[in-house]
Design a protein around this motif. Structure first.
Motif, PDB file in Angstrom:
ATOM      1  N   PRO A  69       0.818  -1.213   0.000  1.00  0.00           N
ATOM      2  CA  PRO A  69       0.000   0.000   0.000  1.00  0.00           C
ATOM      3  C   PRO A  69       0.854   1.267   0.000  1.00  0.00           C
ATOM      4  O   PRO A  69       1.978   1.261   0.511  1.00  0.00           O
ATOM      5  CB  PRO A  69      -0.788  -0.095   1.312  1.00  0.00           C
ATOM      6  CG  PRO A  69      -0.693  -1.510   1.741  1.00  0.00           C
ATOM      7  CD  PRO A  69       0.586  -2.056   1.187  1.00  0.00           C
ATOM      8  N   SER A  70       0.323   2.308  -0.565  1.00  0.00           N
ATOM      9  CA  SER A  70       1.009   3.610  -0.580  1.00  0.00           C
ATOM     10  C   SER A  70      -0.002   4.697  -0.900  1.00  0.00           C
ATOM     11  O   SER A  70      -0.880   4.513  -1.744  1.00  0.00           O
ATOM     12  CB  SER A  70       2.101   3.603  -1.659  1.00  0.00           C
ATOM     13  OG  SER A  70       2.592   4.912  -1.876  1.00  0.00           O
ATOM     14  N   THR A  71       0.110   5.812  -0.220  1.00  0.00           N
ATOM     15  CA  THR A  71      -0.654   7.010  -0.597  1.00  0.00           C
ATOM     16  C   THR A  71       0.297   8.021  -1.232  1.00  0.00           C
ATOM     17  O   THR A  71       0.166   8.385  -2.401  1.00  0.00           O
ATOM     18  CB  THR A  71      -1.332   7.636   0.643  1.00  0.00           C
ATOM     19  OG1 THR A  71      -2.234   6.683   1.188  1.00  0.00           O
ATOM     20  CG2 THR A  71      -2.085   8.908   0.279  1.00  0.00           C
ATOM     21  N   ARG A  72       1.281   8.459  -0.451  1.00  0.00           N
ATOM     22  CA  ARG A  72       2.165   9.548  -0.866  1.00  0.00           C
ATOM     23  C   ARG A  72       3.049   9.184  -2.069  1.00  0.00           C
ATOM     24  O   ARG A  72       3.095   9.914  -3.062  1.00  0.00           O
ATOM     25  CB  ARG A  72       3.076   9.966   0.311  1.00  0.00           C
ATOM     26  CG  ARG A  72       2.404  10.815   1.352  1.00  0.00           C
ATOM     27  CD  ARG A  72       2.985  10.516   2.717  1.00  0.00           C
ATOM     28  NE  ARG A  72       2.492   9.210   3.136  1.00  0.00           N
ATOM     29  CZ  ARG A  72       1.408   9.043   3.880  1.00  0.00           C
ATOM     30  NH1 ARG A  72       0.797  10.086   4.384  1.00  0.00           N
ATOM     31  NH2 ARG A  72       0.933   7.836   4.159  1.00  0.00           N
ATOM     32  N   THR A  73       3.767   8.064  -1.969  1.00  0.00           N
ATOM     33  CA  THR A  73       4.773   7.758  -2.993  1.00  0.00           C
ATOM     34  C   THR A  73       4.106   7.455  -4.334  1.00  0.00           C
ATOM     35  O   THR A  73       4.511   7.998  -5.365  1.00  0.00           O
ATOM     36  CB  THR A  73       5.632   6.550  -2.534  1.00  0.00           C
ATOM     37  OG1 THR A  73       6.048   6.777  -1.195  1.00  0.00           O
ATOM     38  CG2 THR A  73       6.838   6.368  -3.424  1.00  0.00           C
ATOM     39  N   ARG A 122       7.451  -0.654  -5.912  1.00  0.00           N
ATOM     40  CA  ARG A 122       7.464  -0.815  -4.444  1.00  0.00           C
ATOM     41  C   ARG A 122       7.219  -2.286  -4.161  1.00  0.00           C
ATOM     42  O   ARG A 122       6.293  -2.885  -4.726  1.00  0.00           O
ATOM     43  CB  ARG A 122       6.390   0.023  -3.770  1.00  0.00           C
ATOM     44  CG  ARG A 122       6.266  -0.330  -2.285  1.00  0.00           C
ATOM     45  CD  ARG A 122       5.433   0.619  -1.499  1.00  0.00           C
ATOM     46  NE  ARG A 122       6.149   1.863  -1.257  1.00  0.00           N
ATOM     47  CZ  ARG A 122       5.737   2.796  -0.399  1.00  0.00           C
ATOM     48  NH1 ARG A 122       4.634   2.626   0.300  1.00  0.00           N
ATOM     49  NH2 ARG A 122       6.427   3.905  -0.241  1.00  0.00           N
ATOM     50  N   HIS A 151      14.499   3.561   0.565  1.00  0.00           N
ATOM     51  CA  HIS A 151      13.386   4.354   0.014  1.00  0.00           C
ATOM     52  C   HIS A 151      14.032   5.664  -0.466  1.00  0.00           C
ATOM     53  O   HIS A 151      13.899   6.717   0.161  1.00  0.00           O
ATOM     54  CB  HIS A 151      12.339   4.592   1.099  1.00  0.00           C
ATOM     55  CG  HIS A 151      11.022   5.113   0.607  1.00  0.00           C
ATOM     56  ND1 HIS A 151      10.830   5.631  -0.662  1.00  0.00           N
ATOM     57  CD2 HIS A 151       9.811   5.201   1.226  1.00  0.00           C
ATOM     58  CE1 HIS A 151       9.575   6.015  -0.777  1.00  0.00           C
ATOM     59  NE2 HIS A 151       8.927   5.764   0.341  1.00  0.00           N
ATOM     60  N   GLN A 154      12.173   9.075  -0.874  1.00  0.00           N
ATOM     61  CA  GLN A 154      11.761   9.660   0.413  1.00  0.00           C
ATOM     62  C   GLN A 154      12.930  10.415   1.045  1.00  0.00           C
ATOM     63  O   GLN A 154      12.780  11.548   1.512  1.00  0.00           O
ATOM     64  CB  GLN A 154      11.264   8.560   1.359  1.00  0.00           C
ATOM     65  CG  GLN A 154      10.881   9.051   2.738  1.00  0.00           C
ATOM     66  CD  GLN A 154       9.608   9.884   2.754  1.00  0.00           C
ATOM     67  OE1 GLN A 154       8.637   9.534   2.102  1.00  0.00           O
ATOM     68  NE2 GLN A 154       9.604  10.998   3.479  1.00  0.00           N
ATOM     69  N   PRO A 278       7.879  10.588   7.792  1.00  0.00           N
ATOM     70  CA  PRO A 278       7.630  10.245   6.381  1.00  0.00           C
ATOM     71  C   PRO A 278       6.163   9.935   6.094  1.00  0.00           C
ATOM     72  O   PRO A 278       5.747   9.958   4.920  1.00  0.00           O
ATOM     73  CB  PRO A 278       8.495   8.993   6.175  1.00  0.00           C
ATOM     74  CG  PRO A 278       8.669   8.407   7.545  1.00  0.00           C
ATOM     75  CD  PRO A 278       8.660   9.574   8.497  1.00  0.00           C
ATOM     76  N   GLY A 279       5.382   9.653   7.155  1.00  0.00           N
ATOM     77  CA  GLY A 279       3.995   9.250   6.967  1.00  0.00           C
ATOM     78  C   GLY A 279       3.926   7.796   6.495  1.00  0.00           C
ATOM     79  O   GLY A 279       4.899   7.295   5.942  1.00  0.00           O
ATOM     80  N   PRO A 280       2.799   7.136   6.708  1.00  0.00           N
ATOM     81  CA  PRO A 280       1.663   7.626   7.493  1.00  0.00           C
ATOM     82  C   PRO A 280       1.986   7.657   8.982  1.00  0.00           C
ATOM     83  O   PRO A 280       2.699   6.806   9.468  1.00  0.00           O
ATOM     84  CB  PRO A 280       0.564   6.593   7.183  1.00  0.00           C
ATOM     85  CG  PRO A 280       1.291   5.342   6.795  1.00  0.00           C
ATOM     86  CD  PRO A 280       2.575   5.772   6.162  1.00  0.00           C
TER      87      PRO A 280
HETATM   88  N1   CP Z   1       6.318   7.885   3.065  1.00  0.00           N
HETATM   89  C1   CP Z   1       5.745   6.941   2.327  1.00  0.00           C
HETATM   90  O1   CP Z   1       6.421   6.115   1.679  1.00  0.00           O
HETATM   91  O2   CP Z   1       4.382   6.964   2.351  1.00  0.00           O
HETATM   92  P1   CP Z   1       3.427   6.000   1.518  1.00  0.00           P
HETATM   93  O3   CP Z   1       3.591   4.607   2.096  1.00  0.00           O
HETATM   94  O4   CP Z   1       2.045   6.535   1.671  1.00  0.00           O
HETATM   95  O5   CP Z   1       3.895   5.995   0.090  1.00  0.00           O
END
Ligand code: CP
Length: 325
Positions: A69-73, A122, A151, A154, A278-280
């Motif tokens: 899962p990923s939102t930002r990347t 990823r 990463h 990031q 870095p989130g989440p």
């Molecule tokens: N920082 C980061 O990699 O966030 P995501 O998992 O949402 O991509």
């Protein structure tokens, strides 16, 4: 078409970016990192225009291939590619033929048969992007996070954010706190910040501290308070539950009590310390909400800079297609 010329602030005139793939910070020299950060800074302005699009990568095909899962990347790579007019496609493990038993290499070879220019991967296994880079002949691989290994994009956006605020990285004290052992973000940031001359301190529960940290250039601290003393940057990490077979801490409540970044702990850091994650975020566990949203927090600026850094990576990688390693 006018060719983009990045600024050369920290980079010698003879320098050329020569990487075909971006697999980790490990492979990048100081000049490479500064060149990527300078390029990202010059691309950042595009995202503030009313028409957020340039033709730089028109006709190029970019595949986002995400096994985790990923939102930002994922979204920022897609936004970056679209802002540069590339055609983007997303494939997730859950809806791919990986579910039917196809191997990662077979899937990558099938993607390669459709002639993409860049595959952004990823994967939960450390080294998966490197494996693909060795098995595909055409196109480039960008590591969007592999297991607990690296990463790189990031770390680059984190370095960009710190450099924008502090004007430099050399000589800064950077405290990275939490689940160091399972964090690819920590690994890439230790490599990147130390390479640019920062003092990187790490702290966390003993079960979250791997044995090799000094060899990466980090100072291992006995307590979080020690790591935070006069720190210019305080970076908290997410607890990577998905990489722990058995729980490595007694409870989240206890973790929050001893290791969660709160205003009281921040009294050890410099008053102008940047607060990063870095989130989440697990609010109230790794960081108290008032710290995450309060003075000094640059967490959402990290996300904004993620688009610029990924635009720079796509641009620079496309410039080296057919050359370099
Ligand atoms: N920082 C980061 O990699 O966030 P995501 O998992 O949402 O991509």
């Amino acid at each position: 078409m006018r060719r983009y010329k990045p600024p050369r602030g920290n980079v010698k005139d003879t320098y050329r970016f020569q990487h075909k793939h971006i697999l980790g910070i490990e492979q990048l020299s100081v000049s490479d990192i500064f060149h990527i950060l300078d390029t990202a800074l010059s691309f950042k302005e595009i995202s503030n225009r009313s028409l957020k699009k340039v033709p730089t990568l028109k006709g190029k095909t970019i595949i986002n291939f995400f096994f985790e899962p990923s939102t930002r990347t994922r979204l920022s790579f897609e936004i970056a590619a679209k802002r540069m007019s590339a055609d983007t496609f997303n494939i997730a493990a859950s809806t791919s033929s990986a579910q039917k038993g196809e191997t990662l290499i077979d899937t990558a070879r099938n993607l390669e048969a459709m002639n993409p220019d860049i595959i952004i991967l990823r994967h939960g296994s450390s080294g998966a992007p490197g494996l693909l880079a060795r098995h595909i002949k055409n196109g480039a691989i960008i590591n969007a996070g592999d297991g607990s290994h690296e990463h790189p994009s990031q770390a680059l956006l984190d370095m960009m954010t710190v450099r924008e605020h502090k004007g430099k990285i050399d000589g800064l004290k950077v405290a990275i706190v939490g689940d160091i052992a399972h964090s690819r973000v920590a690994h890439s940031n230790i490599l990147g910040f130390t390479r640019l001359g920062a003092e990187v301190r790490v702290a966390g529960p003993a079960t979250f501290m791997p044995p090799h940290l000094e060899s990466l250039g980090a100072c291992v601290c006995g307590s979080i308070q020690e790591a935070l003393v006069d720190a210019d940057v305080v970076m908290a990490l997410r607890i990577q539950k998905e990489r722990q077979d058995d729980p490595l801490i007694p409870s989240l409540r206890e973790y929050a009590h001893f290791y969660g970044i709160n205003r009281s702990l921040l009294q050890h850091a410099r008053p102008d310390a940047l607060i990063m994650h870095p989130g989440p975020i697990n609010r109230g566990v790794e960081m108290s909400p008032d710290v995450a949203d309060g003075a000094g927090s640059v967490i959402l600026e990290q996300v904004t800079n993620g688009v610029a850094v990924r635009m720079a990576l796509l641009y620079l990688i496309m410039g080296t297609q057919g050359a370099g390693a």
